[in-house]
Design a protein around this motif. Structure first.
Motif, PDB file in Angstrom:
ATOM      1  N   LEU A  62       8.109   0.890   8.703  1.00 16.85           N
ATOM      2  CA  LEU A  62       7.213  -0.028   8.013  1.00 16.85           C
ATOM      3  C   LEU A  62       7.779  -0.343   6.636  1.00 16.85           C
ATOM      4  CD1 LEU A  62       4.445  -1.406   8.518  1.00 16.85           C
ATOM      5  CD2 LEU A  62       3.415   0.404   7.152  1.00 16.85           C
ATOM      6  N   MET A  63       7.836  -1.617   6.305  1.00 18.11           N
ATOM      7  CA  MET A  63       8.334  -2.075   5.014  1.00 18.11           C
ATOM      8  C   MET A  63       7.148  -2.501   4.143  1.00 18.11           C
ATOM      9  SD  MET A  63      11.648  -1.896   5.709  1.00 18.11           S
ATOM     10  CE  MET A  63      12.521  -2.907   4.515  1.00 18.11           C
ATOM     11  N   TYR A  64       7.255  -2.205   2.858  1.00 16.29           N
ATOM     12  CA  TYR A  64       6.207  -2.645   1.937  1.00 16.29           C
ATOM     13  C   TYR A  64       6.852  -3.203   0.681  1.00 16.29           C
ATOM     14  CZ  TYR A  64       7.042   1.017  -1.428  1.00 16.29           C
ATOM     15  OH  TYR A  64       7.645   1.782  -2.393  1.00 16.29           O
ATOM     16  N   ALA A  65       6.124  -4.034  -0.036  1.00 15.29           N
ATOM     17  CA  ALA A  65       6.551  -4.532  -1.341  1.00 15.29           C
ATOM     18  C   ALA A  65       5.303  -4.683  -2.203  1.00 15.29           C
ATOM     19  CB  ALA A  65       7.270  -5.871  -1.213  1.00 15.29           C
ATOM     20  N   VAL A  66       5.408  -4.252  -3.448  1.00 15.72           N
ATOM     21  CA  VAL A  66       4.299  -4.386  -4.384  1.00 15.72           C
ATOM     22  C   VAL A  66       4.774  -5.173  -5.594  1.00 15.72           C
ATOM     23  CG1 VAL A  66       2.538  -3.203  -5.740  1.00 15.72           C
ATOM     24  CG2 VAL A  66       3.414  -2.135  -3.667  1.00 15.72           C
ATOM     25  N   VAL A  67       4.135  -6.295  -5.870  1.00 16.65           N
ATOM     26  CA  VAL A  67       4.402  -7.058  -7.086  1.00 16.65           C
ATOM     27  C   VAL A  67       3.367  -6.652  -8.117  1.00 16.65           C
ATOM     28  CG1 VAL A  67       4.518  -9.361  -8.125  1.00 16.65           C
ATOM     29  CG2 VAL A  67       5.367  -8.995  -5.784  1.00 16.65           C
ATOM     30  N   LEU A  68       3.836  -6.226  -9.280  1.00 18.03           N
ATOM     31  CA  LEU A  68       2.947  -5.738 -10.337  1.00 18.03           C
ATOM     32  C   LEU A  68       3.193  -6.495 -11.636  1.00 18.03           C
ATOM     33  CD1 LEU A  68       3.330  -1.909  -9.627  1.00 18.03           C
ATOM     34  CD2 LEU A  68       1.304  -3.305  -9.156  1.00 18.03           C
ATOM     35  N   SER A  69       2.141  -6.634 -12.414  1.00 16.94           N
ATOM     36  CA  SER A  69       2.193  -7.389 -13.667  1.00 16.94           C
ATOM     37  C   SER A  69       2.361  -6.460 -14.862  1.00 16.94           C
ATOM     38  CB  SER A  69       0.889  -8.191 -13.826  1.00 16.94           C
ATOM     39  OG  SER A  69       0.697  -8.587 -15.164  1.00 16.94           O
ATOM     40  N   TYR A  70       3.310  -6.781 -15.748  1.00 18.50           N
ATOM     41  CA  TYR A  70       3.479  -6.000 -16.979  1.00 18.50           C
ATOM     42  C   TYR A  70       2.311  -6.213 -17.941  1.00 18.50           C
ATOM     43  CZ  TYR A  70       8.280  -4.747 -15.773  1.00 18.50           C
ATOM     44  OH  TYR A  70       9.397  -4.230 -15.166  1.00 18.50           O
ATOM     45  N   GLU A  71       1.675  -7.368 -17.843  1.00 21.27           N
ATOM     46  CA  GLU A  71       0.517  -7.616 -18.696  1.00 21.27           C
ATOM     47  C   GLU A  71      -0.607  -6.641 -18.357  1.00 21.27           C
ATOM     48  OE1 GLU A  71      -2.823 -11.122 -19.287  1.00 21.27           O
ATOM     49  OE2 GLU A  71      -0.720 -11.735 -19.138  1.00 21.27           O
ATOM     50  N   ARG A  72      -0.789  -6.381 -17.080  1.00 22.80           N
ATOM     51  CA  ARG A  72      -1.834  -5.439 -16.645  1.00 22.80           C
ATOM     52  C   ARG A  72      -1.377  -3.988 -16.737  1.00 22.80           C
ATOM     53  NH1 ARG A  72      -4.084  -8.613 -11.212  1.00 22.80           N
ATOM     54  NH2 ARG A  72      -4.913 -10.440 -12.316  1.00 22.80           N
ATOM     55  N   HIS A  73      -0.057  -3.771 -16.645  1.00 24.54           N
ATOM     56  CA  HIS A  73       0.476  -2.398 -16.660  1.00 24.54           C
ATOM     57  C   HIS A  73       1.686  -2.323 -17.594  1.00 24.54           C
ATOM     58  CE1 HIS A  73      -1.949  -1.675 -13.007  1.00 24.54           C
ATOM     59  NE2 HIS A  73      -1.442  -2.790 -12.550  1.00 24.54           N
TER      60      HIS A  73
END
Length: 239
Positions: free
Chosen positions: A86-97
């Motif tokens: 299973l492949m996953y990808a998470v896009v995260l925001s530097y503004e929020r984190h």
């Protein structure tokens, strides 16, 4: 966070979509966070952005068996994936984190969250090395990231019912190995985690507190990146 549970029809499109999601987040007017889940139907070798192709992959065997070898846009070493991974990808925001700008914090945040989700099923799951998930000191999840101005993408593999023989058949001994590996060959270093696909999917969604599906994913950018970058032999074989 939005959920994109989508496997496209070709390997190049699937790799391109991860980069397109990061590109979409970067060019938007507000922070965008996405969890993508997908799974190849056929074996595939994916090398890191800075990987030396011939050093990490047995390209002759891959050619003989018709197994594609592609280069991703993030770092790390080569991996073999396919059905049962299973492949996953998470896009995260530097503004929020904003704290995720520190790489060690980023690895701990993402992998710690995924590990915590999986220990509900297999309490022995551990985090070792920089960003490996292991079971009884054997790796079942390799991960990498790419950061840009306002967002990052963190993506990886979770072996759950994979043909592990493929790894040592297609990959050479990696040029860099974490201390906990102890120079073990692939066949005594990797394993499957005993969690079925649907449970893995559910645990990942719970871990990232998904609020709803992603309705408009970056189709045009995916097609463009697939054609102009990921399908190009120059990109894969670059020195």
């Amino acid at each position: 966070m939005q959920l994109l549970d989508l496997t496209l029809s070709t390997a190049v499109e699937n790799l391109a979509l991860d980069e397109a999601l990061l590109e979409q987040a970067e060019t938007g007017n507000q922070p965008l966070e996405v969890l993508r889940i997908w799974e190849p139907t056929e074996p595939l070798v994916v090398i890191g952005r800075a990987s030396k192709l011939e050093e990490e992959v047995d390209t002759e065997v891959c050619r003989e068996r018709g197994i594609p070898v592609l280069r991703r846009s993030s770092g790390g070493a080569s991996v073999v994936t396919g059905q049962g991974c299973l492949m996953y990808a998470v896009v995260l925001s530097y503004e929020r984190h904003p704290e995720l700008a520190a790489l060690d914090v980023c690895h701990q945040y993402v992998m710690g969250r995924i590990r915590q989700a999986l220990v509900h099923e297999v309490p022995e799951v551990n985090l070792q090395g920089t960003c490996d998930l292991t079971l009884h000191d054997r790796k079942f999840s390799g991960n990498s990231l790419r950061s840009k101005r306002s967002h990052l993408i963190y993506h990886g593999t979770i072996l759950y019912d994979f043909d592990l023989k493929l790894i040592h058949q297609l990959l050479r001994t990696p040029p860099r190995m974490p201390d906990y590996r102890g120079e073990r060959p692939h066949e005594s270093f990797v394993t499957n985690v005993p969690i079925d696909r649907e449970t893995l999917r559910r645990r990942l969604i719970e871990a990232w507190e998904v609020e709803g599906p992603m309705v408009e994913w970056p189709f045009e950018a995916t097609v463009r990146l697939a054609a102009e970058k990921y399908a190009k032999a120059e990109w894969t074989s670059m020195r």
